[in-house]
Every structure is written in structure tokens, then in C-alpha cells.
Design a protein around this motif. Structure first.
Motif, PDB file in Angstrom:
ATOM      1  N   ALA A   9      43.634  25.512  31.146  1.00  0.00           N
ATOM      2  CA  ALA A   9      44.771  25.953  31.962  1.00  0.00           C
ATOM      3  C   ALA A   9      45.343  27.244  31.387  1.00  0.00           C
ATOM      4  N   ALA A  10      45.341  27.386  30.054  1.00  0.00           N
ATOM      5  CA  ALA A  10      45.841  28.617  29.420  1.00  0.00           C
ATOM      6  C   ALA A  10      44.966  29.811  29.795  1.00  0.00           C
ATOM      7  N   ASP A  11      43.648  29.591  29.917  1.00  0.00           N
ATOM      8  CA  ASP A  11      42.746  30.667  30.359  1.00  0.00           C
ATOM      9  C   ASP A  11      43.112  31.110  31.772  1.00  0.00           C
ATOM     10  N   ASP A  12      43.342  30.143  32.651  1.00  0.00           N
ATOM     11  CA  ASP A  12      43.710  30.455  34.032  1.00  0.00           C
ATOM     12  C   ASP A  12      45.052  31.184  34.081  1.00  0.00           C
ATOM     13  N   ASP A  13      46.013  30.718  33.285  1.00  0.00           N
ATOM     14  CA  ASP A  13      47.328  31.368  33.249  1.00  0.00           C
ATOM     15  C   ASP A  13      47.206  32.823  32.810  1.00  0.00           C
ATOM     16  N   ALA A  14      46.403  33.082  31.771  1.00  0.00           N
ATOM     17  CA  ALA A  14      46.221  34.453  31.274  1.00  0.00           C
ATOM     18  C   ALA A  14      45.530  35.316  32.323  1.00  0.00           C
ATOM     19  N   LEU A  15      44.531  34.761  32.992  1.00  0.00           N
ATOM     20  CA  LEU A  15      43.827  35.500  34.037  1.00  0.00           C
ATOM     21  C   LEU A  15      44.773  35.837  35.190  1.00  0.00           C
ATOM     22  N   LEU A  16      45.578  34.882  35.619  1.00  0.00           N
ATOM     23  CA  LEU A  16      46.515  35.120  36.714  1.00  0.00           C
ATOM     24  C   LEU A  16      47.564  36.159  36.339  1.00  0.00           C
ATOM     25  N   GLU A  17      47.998  36.155  35.092  1.00  0.00           N
ATOM     26  CA  GLU A  17      48.969  37.158  34.640  1.00  0.00           C
ATOM     27  C   GLU A  17      48.370  38.562  34.726  1.00  0.00           C
ATOM     28  N   LYS A  18      47.128  38.704  34.284  1.00  0.00           N
ATOM     29  CA  LYS A  18      46.453  40.011  34.359  1.00  0.00           C
ATOM     30  C   LYS A  18      46.211  40.416  35.811  1.00  0.00           C
ATOM     31  N   LEU A  19      45.799  39.466  36.625  1.00  0.00           N
ATOM     32  CA  LEU A  19      45.533  39.749  38.034  1.00  0.00           C
ATOM     33  C   LEU A  19      46.814  40.166  38.759  1.00  0.00           C
ATOM     34  N   HIS A  20      47.912  39.506  38.450  1.00  0.00           N
ATOM     35  CA  HIS A  20      49.195  39.867  39.057  1.00  0.00           C
ATOM     36  C   HIS A  20      49.564  41.306  38.704  1.00  0.00           C
ATOM     37  N   ALA A  21      49.383  41.677  37.444  1.00  0.00           N
ATOM     38  CA  ALA A  21      49.696  43.043  37.013  1.00  0.00           C
ATOM     39  C   ALA A  21      48.800  44.062  37.718  1.00  0.00           C
ATOM     40  N   LEU A  22      47.526  43.736  37.883  1.00  0.00           N
ATOM     41  CA  LEU A  22      46.611  44.646  38.579  1.00  0.00           C
ATOM     42  C   LEU A  22      46.929  44.743  40.067  1.00  0.00           C
ATOM     43  N   ALA A  23      47.226  43.600  40.686  1.00  0.00           N
ATOM     44  CA  ALA A  23      47.465  43.580  42.132  1.00  0.00           C
ATOM     45  C   ALA A  23      48.789  44.239  42.506  1.00  0.00           C
ATOM     46  N   TRP A  24      49.827  43.950  41.752  1.00  0.00           N
ATOM     47  CA  TRP A  24      51.163  44.422  42.102  1.00  0.00           C
ATOM     48  C   TRP A  24      51.598  45.619  41.285  1.00  0.00           C
ATOM     49  N   GLY A  25      50.833  45.976  40.272  1.00  0.00           N
ATOM     50  CA  GLY A  25      51.170  47.131  39.447  1.00  0.00           C
ATOM     51  C   GLY A  25      52.081  46.758  38.299  1.00  0.00           C
TER      52      GLY A  25
END
Length: 142
Positions: A9-25
Motif C-alpha cells: 500500500a505504501a508503494d501505491d501511495d508513493a506512486l499516486l503522490e508522484k502521479l498527482h504532482a505530474l498530472a496537476w503540476g
């Protein structure tokens, strides 16, 4: 992480955090996404995800569910951008209707992979990315 190490779950959380930063800036800046229509579409509700899953006849992988409910309903990502779960029109963009993953099979009967392969995005030159909704570990197909 190797293939033998299970994803956490921590891997998924880290991935989503990075994806959010890339998607929304990061820091409020909007990254360049070429021909995409601007910012991602707002996230969908869990009820909207469940409605899409009912139409598809299969549950989405948990990480993909989180992407749609926590990051956005498409309009960001590689190639042509992640397809939406709900139909969307973009009047000011060169393509009137954004790709909708729940209707792509309805629009092309007899063409493409079976309905158990969920459309993610176009890959250019008639290629497409799909994820299996029924195979173990949900492999991705180009």
C-alpha cells in the motif's frame, strides 16, 4: 523492487503522490502535455467508478480505481492521456469527445481485444494500451 517483492500500500501511495504532482503540476504549475486539453478532468466518485464497473462487467484494479478517484478522470498521462470513465465533451479542443474507456468497445464492435481488456489510452499509429480486468496481476497490453 523485484518481481518477487509484492507491491505494498505504501508503494501505491508513493506512486499516486508522484502521479498527482505530474498530472496537476508540482507547486501549482501546469506541466506541458502537448495536445491534451489542459488540466486533468476532476476525480470521479466511488459511485461513478462502481457504475462504470457495472457497465464493464468487471471490477477495475484497485490502483486504477484510486487513480480515477484520487487523481482525475483522465486527460493526463502518456500518449493521448488516460481515457475517462464517464463520457466528456470538450468543445474548444480539436477532438469533440474525449476517449471514454467504458464505451470504446461499443463504438467498435468486432474490433480490438475482448471486453475484459480495459482501454487505458491510445498509443499512436493505431496502437492502444489496455489492462486485463480478469488476469492475475492485471497485465498491460500494447
Amino acid at each position: 523492487m523485484t518481481d518477487a517483492t509484492p507491491r505494498t500500500a505504501a508503494d501505491d501511495d508513493a506512486l499516486l503522490e508522484k502521479l498527482h504532482a505530474l498530472a496537476w503540476g508540482a507547486g501549482g504549475a501546469t506541466p506541458s502535455r502537448g495536445s491534451l486539453p489542459g488540466k486533468p478532468f476532476p476525480p470521479v466518485t466511488l459511485a461513478e467508478v462502481e457504475h462504470a464497473e457495472q457497465k464493464l462487467g468487471h471490477r477495475l484494479p484497485e490502483l486504477l480505481r484510486r487513480i480515477y478517484t484520487e487523481i482525475g478522470d483522465g486527460g493526463f498521462g502518456p500518449e493521448g492521456g488516460l481515457a475517462s470513465l464517464i463520457q466528456r465533451s470538450i468543445p474548444h479542443w480539436h477532438v469533440q469527445d474525449w476517449h471514454c474507456a467504458t464505451t470504446v468497445h461499443d463504438q467498435r464492435p468486432g474490433w480490438g481485444p475482448p471486453a475484459s481488456w480495459f482501454f487505458l489510452t491510445g498509443g499512436g499509429c493505431t496502437m492502444e494500451w489496455h489492462v486485463s480486468l480478469i488476469a492475475i496481476d492485471n497485465p498491460v497490453l500494447l
